[in-house]
Design an enzyme around this catalytic site. Structure first.
Site, PDB file in Angstrom:
ATOM      1  N   SER A  79       0.855  -1.225   0.052  1.00 46.78           N
ATOM      2  CA  SER A  79       0.185  -0.079   0.015  1.00 46.78           C
ATOM      3  C   SER A  79       0.946   1.210   0.154  1.00 46.78           C
ATOM      4  O   SER A  79       1.968   1.250   0.472  1.00 46.78           O
ATOM      5  CB  SER A  79      -0.948  -0.030   1.319  1.00 46.78           C
ATOM      6  N   TYR A 123      -1.556  -0.446  10.249  1.00 50.60           N
ATOM      7  CA  TYR A 123      -1.741  -1.092   8.802  1.00 50.60           C
ATOM      8  C   TYR A 123      -0.420  -0.587   8.045  1.00 50.60           C
ATOM      9  O   TYR A 123      -0.004  -1.287   7.322  1.00 50.60           O
ATOM     10  CB  TYR A 123      -2.918  -0.241   8.449  1.00 50.60           C
TER      11      TYR A 123
END
Length: 277
Positions: A136, A149
């Site tokens: 990501s 995350y």
């Protein structure tokens, strides 16, 4: 050619990017084994779905030990593994508990390690393998999600490079794709998100799927992260400035005419040394 004697394993396939990725692989003629918490459904006989919570490391290890994955890859010379499972969990810094931390790390990072470890024996035996891990943009920027995350996705990129350096001589490549601001159909403020992208729109799951297929086709690339961001990293690039190495033209000396060269450019000369009378 990844579609000759090949199969694919995808984690996190039930919606968004995972669903687009499975469609792309099925279109290439590959049989697909897909793992996710929810089943996507459909009548394609080439798609085998396994309902599994990838945050539960013990349950994942029990399933891997059961032999279903080994049986699936056994009849194929080439295995493509896409570790796509991810759980972006927006959470404020001070609100993250140990349980939150462990769950997000388990889904986004530990599952990558466990499923890859289970696939490697067959890949090594065949001297061929393609591993693509979905990271990501949060791995680089810190992101708008929780720090757990961002940490997990940064770990995915580190794990990608570690696998690449150790497996390249065995015919196995490992790369990562890092999407950012992708329109997955979820209810988010898409107009605000579009304004964050210099390209003027969000990315599409199909575009990320194309990048993943590229990683599967390309043998000469390993240990790399492809950033799918629409130019987000360049939105703050300042205008080009003159080089600091350029020598500025000194101003003409007051009271004296500046001689001109044949091309009209001022020619500055050294002053004559003083002499004694």
């Amino acid at each position: 050619e990844p579609n000759r004697g090949a199969c694919a394993i995808v984690t996190g396939h039930s919606r968004g990017l995972g669903a687009a990725l499975v469609d792309a692989l099925l279109a290439q003629g590959l049989p697909v084994l897909a793992l996710a918490r929810g089943a996507r459904g459909g009548a394609d006989a080439r798609l085998r779905e396994v309902t599994l919570d990838l945050a539960d490391g013990a349950a994942l290890q029990r399933w891997l030990a059961g032999g279903e994955l080994a049986a699936f890859v056994a009849g194929h010379a080439r295995v493509l593994l896409i570790n796509n499972a991810g759980s972006p969990y927006p959470q404020e810094l001070d609100a993250i508990t140990l349980e939150d931390w462990q769950r997000v790390i388990a889904v986004n990072l530990t599952s990558v390690f466990l499923v890859t470890r289970a696939c490697l024996p067959h890949m090594r035996e065949q001297h061929w393998g393609r591993i693509v891990n979905v990271s990501s943009g949060a791995a680089r920027t810190g992101g708008m999600m929780g720090l757990h995350y961002s940490t997990a996705k940064a770990g995915v990129e580190g794990l990608t490079r570690a696998y690449a350096s150790r497996l390249v001589k065995e015919g196995i490549t490992c790369n990562a794709v890092a999407p950012m601001l992708i329109h997955t159909g979820e209810k988010r403020n898409n107009e605000a998100r579009k304004k964050m992208v210099p390209l003027g729109r969000q990315g599409l799951p199909d575009e990320v799927a194309d990048a993943i297929v590229l990683c599967a086709r390309t043998e000469f690339m390993t240990g790399q992260t492809l950033h799918m961001s629409g130019g987000v990293y360049y939105r703050g690039v300042p205008p080009r400035r003159p080089s600091v190495l350029a020598r500025p033209t000194p101003p003409p000396q007051s009271g004296r005419a500046t001689p001109q060269g044949s091309d009209g450019v001022a020619q500055h000369t050294r002053p004559e040394p003083h002499t004694r009378a």
